[in-house]
Scaffold this active site. Sequence first.
Site, PDB file in Angstrom:
ATOM      1  N   LYS A   1       1.300  -0.968   0.241  1.00  0.00           N
ATOM      2  CA  LYS A   1      -0.168   0.088  -0.281  1.00  0.00           C
ATOM      3  C   LYS A   1       0.722   1.036   0.174  1.00  0.00           C
ATOM      4  O   LYS A   1       0.658   2.242  -0.416  1.00  0.00           O
ATOM      5  CB  LYS A   1      -0.774  -0.117   1.390  1.00  0.00           C
ATOM      6  CG  LYS A   1      -2.567   1.162   0.854  1.00  0.00           C
ATOM      7  CD  LYS A   1      -3.157   0.129   1.824  1.00  0.00           C
ATOM      8  CE  LYS A   1      -4.520  -0.685   2.309  1.00  0.00           C
ATOM      9  NZ  LYS A   1      -5.072  -0.380   3.353  1.00  0.00           N
TER      10      LYS A   1
ATOM     11  N   THR B   1     -13.453   4.147  15.409  1.00  0.00           N
ATOM     12  CA  THR B   1     -14.374   3.778  15.249  1.00  0.00           C
ATOM     13  C   THR B   1     -13.763   2.990  17.215  1.00  0.00           C
ATOM     14  O   THR B   1     -13.858   1.683  16.262  1.00  0.00           O
ATOM     15  CB  THR B   1     -15.534   3.685  14.870  1.00  0.00           C
ATOM     16  OG1 THR B   1     -15.166   3.669  13.668  1.00  0.00           O
ATOM     17  CG2 THR B   1     -16.932   3.677  15.383  1.00  0.00           C
TER      18      THR B   1
ATOM     19  N   GLU C   1     -14.411  10.053  13.131  1.00  0.00           N
ATOM     20  CA  GLU C   1     -14.958   9.890  12.028  1.00  0.00           C
ATOM     21  C   GLU C   1     -16.257  10.346  11.539  1.00  0.00           C
ATOM     22  O   GLU C   1     -16.437   8.648  11.584  1.00  0.00           O
ATOM     23  CB  GLU C   1     -13.271   9.143  11.113  1.00  0.00           C
ATOM     24  CG  GLU C   1     -13.433  10.073   9.528  1.00  0.00           C
ATOM     25  CD  GLU C   1     -13.313  11.359   8.800  1.00  0.00           C
ATOM     26  OE1 GLU C   1     -12.428  12.029   9.159  1.00  0.00           O
ATOM     27  OE2 GLU C   1     -14.232  11.611   8.823  1.00  0.00           O
TER      28      GLU C   1
ATOM     29  N   LYS D   1     -20.650   9.409  17.502  1.00  0.00           N
ATOM     30  CA  LYS D   1     -19.877   8.260  16.632  1.00  0.00           C
ATOM     31  C   LYS D   1     -20.689   7.261  16.801  1.00  0.00           C
ATOM     32  O   LYS D   1     -21.551   6.904  15.188  1.00  0.00           O
ATOM     33  CB  LYS D   1     -18.732   8.006  16.568  1.00  0.00           C
ATOM     34  CG  LYS D   1     -18.310   6.859  15.630  1.00  0.00           C
ATOM     35  CD  LYS D   1     -18.347   7.057  13.918  1.00  0.00           C
ATOM     36  CE  LYS D   1     -17.640   6.722  13.141  1.00  0.00           C
ATOM     37  NZ  LYS D   1     -18.552   6.876  11.858  1.00  0.00           N
TER      38      LYS D   1
ATOM     39  N   GLY E   1     -35.256  -1.239   1.485  1.00  0.00           N
ATOM     40  CA  GLY E   1     -34.521  -2.013   0.169  1.00  0.00           C
ATOM     41  C   GLY E   1     -33.941  -3.130   0.935  1.00  0.00           C
ATOM     42  O   GLY E   1     -34.354  -4.208   1.616  1.00  0.00           O
TER      43      GLY E   1
ATOM     44  N   GLY F   1     -25.335  -1.874   4.688  1.00  0.00           N
ATOM     45  CA  GLY F   1     -24.200  -2.836   4.655  1.00  0.00           C
ATOM     46  C   GLY F   1     -23.040  -1.624   4.975  1.00  0.00           C
ATOM     47  O   GLY F   1     -23.171  -1.022   4.841  1.00  0.00           O
TER      48      GLY F   1
ATOM     49  N   CYS G   1     -18.735   0.509   7.960  1.00  0.00           N
ATOM     50  CA  CYS G   1     -19.160   1.068   9.326  1.00  0.00           C
ATOM     51  C   CYS G   1     -20.554   0.457  10.005  1.00  0.00           C
ATOM     52  O   CYS G   1     -20.722   0.155  10.859  1.00  0.00           O
ATOM     53  CB  CYS G   1     -18.820   2.196   8.938  1.00  0.00           C
ATOM     54  SG  CYS G   1     -17.779   2.429   8.926  1.00  0.00           S
TER      55      CYS G   1
ATOM     56  N   ARG H   1     -17.255  -4.662   1.774  1.00  0.00           N
ATOM     57  CA  ARG H   1     -17.162  -4.698   2.626  1.00  0.00           C
ATOM     58  C   ARG H   1     -18.627  -4.798   3.166  1.00  0.00           C
ATOM     59  O   ARG H   1     -19.572  -4.077   3.239  1.00  0.00           O
ATOM     60  CB  ARG H   1     -16.730  -4.474   3.720  1.00  0.00           C
ATOM     61  CG  ARG H   1     -14.734  -4.194   3.305  1.00  0.00           C
ATOM     62  CD  ARG H   1     -14.135  -3.323   5.256  1.00  0.00           C
ATOM     63  NE  ARG H   1     -14.099  -2.041   4.257  1.00  0.00           N
ATOM     64  CZ  ARG H   1     -13.706  -0.797   4.851  1.00  0.00           C
ATOM     65  NH1 ARG H   1     -13.039  -1.320   6.217  1.00  0.00           N
ATOM     66  NH2 ARG H   1     -12.823  -0.045   4.480  1.00  0.00           N
TER      67      ARG H   1
HETATM   68  N1  NAD Z   1     -13.674   3.469   6.315  1.00  0.00           N
HETATM   69  C1  NAD Z   1     -15.420   4.645   6.559  1.00  0.00           C
HETATM   70  O1  NAD Z   1     -15.963   4.591   5.236  1.00  0.00           O
HETATM   71  C2  NAD Z   1     -15.457   5.070   7.186  1.00  0.00           C
HETATM   72  C3  NAD Z   1     -15.504   5.936   8.091  1.00  0.00           C
HETATM   73  C4  NAD Z   1     -15.491   6.637   9.324  1.00  0.00           C
HETATM   74  C5  NAD Z   1     -14.735   5.437  10.082  1.00  0.00           C
HETATM   75  N2  NAD Z   1     -14.013   5.219   9.850  1.00  0.00           N
HETATM   76  C6  NAD Z   1     -13.752   4.224  10.371  1.00  0.00           C
HETATM   77  O2  NAD Z   1     -11.897   4.496  10.913  1.00  0.00           O
HETATM   78  C7  NAD Z   1     -11.127   3.486  11.226  1.00  0.00           C
HETATM   79  C8  NAD Z   1     -10.210   2.904   9.858  1.00  0.00           C
HETATM   80  O3  NAD Z   1     -11.029   2.843   8.963  1.00  0.00           O
HETATM   81  P1  NAD Z   1     -11.099   2.293   7.385  1.00  0.00           P
HETATM   82  O4  NAD Z   1     -12.226   1.670   6.690  1.00  0.00           O
HETATM   83  O5  NAD Z   1     -10.350   3.593   7.202  1.00  0.00           O
HETATM   84  O6  NAD Z   1      -9.851   0.955   7.336  1.00  0.00           O
HETATM   85  P2  NAD Z   1      -8.943   0.465   6.170  1.00  0.00           P
HETATM   86  O7  NAD Z   1      -9.077  -1.319   6.721  1.00  0.00           O
HETATM   87  O8  NAD Z   1      -9.454   0.746   5.227  1.00  0.00           O
HETATM   88  O9  NAD Z   1      -7.993   0.985   6.307  1.00  0.00           O
HETATM   89  C9  NAD Z   1      -7.183  -0.074   7.563  1.00  0.00           C
HETATM   90  C10 NAD Z   1      -5.475   0.223   7.287  1.00  0.00           C
HETATM   91  O10 NAD Z   1      -4.781   0.565   9.136  1.00  0.00           O
HETATM   92  C11 NAD Z   1      -3.453  -0.015   8.958  1.00  0.00           C
HETATM   93  N3  NAD Z   1      -2.972  -1.056   9.620  1.00  0.00           N
HETATM   94  C12 NAD Z   1      -3.391  -1.858  10.700  1.00  0.00           C
HETATM   95  N4  NAD Z   1      -2.684  -2.283  11.723  1.00  0.00           N
HETATM   96  C13 NAD Z   1      -1.436  -1.206  11.557  1.00  0.00           C
HETATM   97  C14 NAD Z   1      -1.027  -0.840  12.451  1.00  0.00           C
HETATM   98  N5  NAD Z   1      -0.339  -1.435  13.649  1.00  0.00           N
HETATM   99  N6  NAD Z   1       0.083   0.460  11.608  1.00  0.00           N
HETATM  100  C15 NAD Z   1      -0.240   0.521  10.951  1.00  0.00           C
HETATM  101  N7  NAD Z   1      -0.992   0.639   9.696  1.00  0.00           N
HETATM  102  C16 NAD Z   1      -2.065  -0.140  10.326  1.00  0.00           C
HETATM  103  C17 NAD Z   1      -4.362  -1.392   8.075  1.00  0.00           C
HETATM  104  O11 NAD Z   1      -2.652  -1.665   7.037  1.00  0.00           O
HETATM  105  C18 NAD Z   1      -4.539  -0.550   6.931  1.00  0.00           C
HETATM  106  O12 NAD Z   1      -4.119  -0.250   5.420  1.00  0.00           O
HETATM  107  C19 NAD Z   1     -11.814   1.946  11.707  1.00  0.00           C
HETATM  108  O13 NAD Z   1     -12.274   2.318  13.227  1.00  0.00           O
HETATM  109  C20 NAD Z   1     -13.657   2.078  11.240  1.00  0.00           C
HETATM  110  O14 NAD Z   1     -14.188   2.544  11.880  1.00  0.00           O
HETATM  111  C21 NAD Z   1     -14.050   4.086   8.584  1.00  0.00           C
END
Ligand code: NAD
Length: 433
Positions: A35, A121, A149, A202, A251, A255, A258, A325
């Site tokens: 990545k 979260t 976030e 959140k 619907g 999904g 989150c 997801r």
């Molecule tokens: N995706 C969304 O729409 C969204 C929106 C709001 C909040 N969130 C929250 O934000 C958080 C992140 O979500 P996301 O969808 O971005 O996750 P994601 O799975 O897309 O990305 C997480 C990243 O963290 C990295 N990672 C894991 N362990 C690590 C470590 N020890 N050191 C460095 N990097 C590490 C992984 O390699 C990965 O690239 C979650 O808690 C999620 O609930 C997500």
Amino acid sequence: MKLCVIGTGFVGVVSSAVFASFGNQVVGLDVDENKIEKLKQGIVPFYEPGLTELLLEQQGHGNLSFTCDYQAAIQDADVIMIAVGTPSAPDGQADLKYVLAASESLAPHLKNNAIVVIKSTVPPGTLEKVEAKIKQHTQVRFFTASVPEFLKEGTAVFDTLNPDRIIIGADDPGVFETLSELHRPFNAPIVKISPESAQMAKYAANSYLATRITFINQVADLCEKNGADIQDVIQAIGFDKRIGKHYWYPGFGYGGSCFPKDVKELAAYSRAIGESGNLLNKVSELNEERIAKLLDGYGAKMGGWEGKKIAVLGLSFKPQTDDMREAPSVKVIPYLTSHGSTVMGYDPKALPVVSSFIPEHPQASYTDSIHQAVKNADVVIALIEWPEIIGFDFAPFGNSSNSTSKWFIDARNQFDKQKVLSWGYQYLGVGRS
Ligand SMILES: NC(=O)c1ccc[n+]([C@@H]2O[C@H](COP(=O)([O-])OP(=O)(O)OC[C@H]3O[C@@H](n4cnc5c(N)ncnc54)[C@H](O)[C@@H]3O)[C@@H](O)[C@H]2O)c1
């Protein structure tokens, strides 16, 4: 300010690029070397409109870099944002292993008075665990805060640049001041509350929206029994300002990365603290059961799924993302193949990730041509409202000869029933007669 964002997933990359665009010096840090290599080359490892442009722009300005090296990323950072994943553990509670691993890795490199912000979260009580973990590995004075976030995939850049509010959960007045300063360019209301309130806010926001979807699905199911049309019901109730016309999505259930996880986590948290009768347990259960229940019902109306050729349109969990997801397709396609159907799945962006989410099956294939998916299908299931699907001309593919029925399942009530009938399909929506 000098920032480090740990975790370059959906939240981390968008946040890194946006904070860089406000003139901060940002380092994105991840343990995933592939990545980071891509990001260094200006390649976003997932589909998010507008993000590549912003990333390249900020890398060009020299404000944004990426690394796997904790020491290099942390040692000068004033603020460290943890944005790693928090998947649900088998008992449903948030699995904090990535948050705690990141805390442990960053600790030895912290500079004095750095602020560690949890963007992931997480449930109330997490900051204490993070602080305890960091203290095991450093002697420096540091602070913690929770800044959840709220971005939505598909519109993440816009959402991050234009938040409805910024929630800063902290106990220290100096931390409020620094983080308010950092977030001032967003020009959004800043809500300063305790870390526990920020974390609950959140979960409450996502759980409310998921409950709203579940509620209207329940009403839709009742409509199907009595000839009412859920879209008419939504229009009618929406005039009540307490209810509103927005955010009604009858619907196949909610999904994505989150809602399912956050509802499950809050439900599991409620059970863990002795509140097992909490509504969210039922919301989660209804959502889990929903797709099989609907497909059983549609199958019964169509004389069974056995031997049918099905076009499943839309594999991501919503339009403008390749994130699968908890996408409905992940349940729909295995259901159909296990009931004897042959499936051709279509999506404009998600094909490269399909095999990570849906086990291979001899009766399931995938295409990025909607024409290819639809041309021989007995049944079209319009799962996701990608513009490519909504705008497609299905007329040449309906049943003109009338010898056998073709069916059109409108999983998000996006199509006009009369138009679908005119194309030569029988129409099945959600909560519509
Ligand atoms: N995706 C969304 O729409 C969204 C929106 C709001 C909040 N969130 C929250 O934000 C958080 C992140 O979500 P996301 O969808 O971005 O996750 P994601 O799975 O897309 O990305 C997480 C990243 O963290 C990295 N990672 C894991 N362990 C690590 C470590 N020890 N050191 C460095 N990097 C590490 C992984 O390699 C990965 O690239 C979650 O808690 C999620 O609930 C997500």
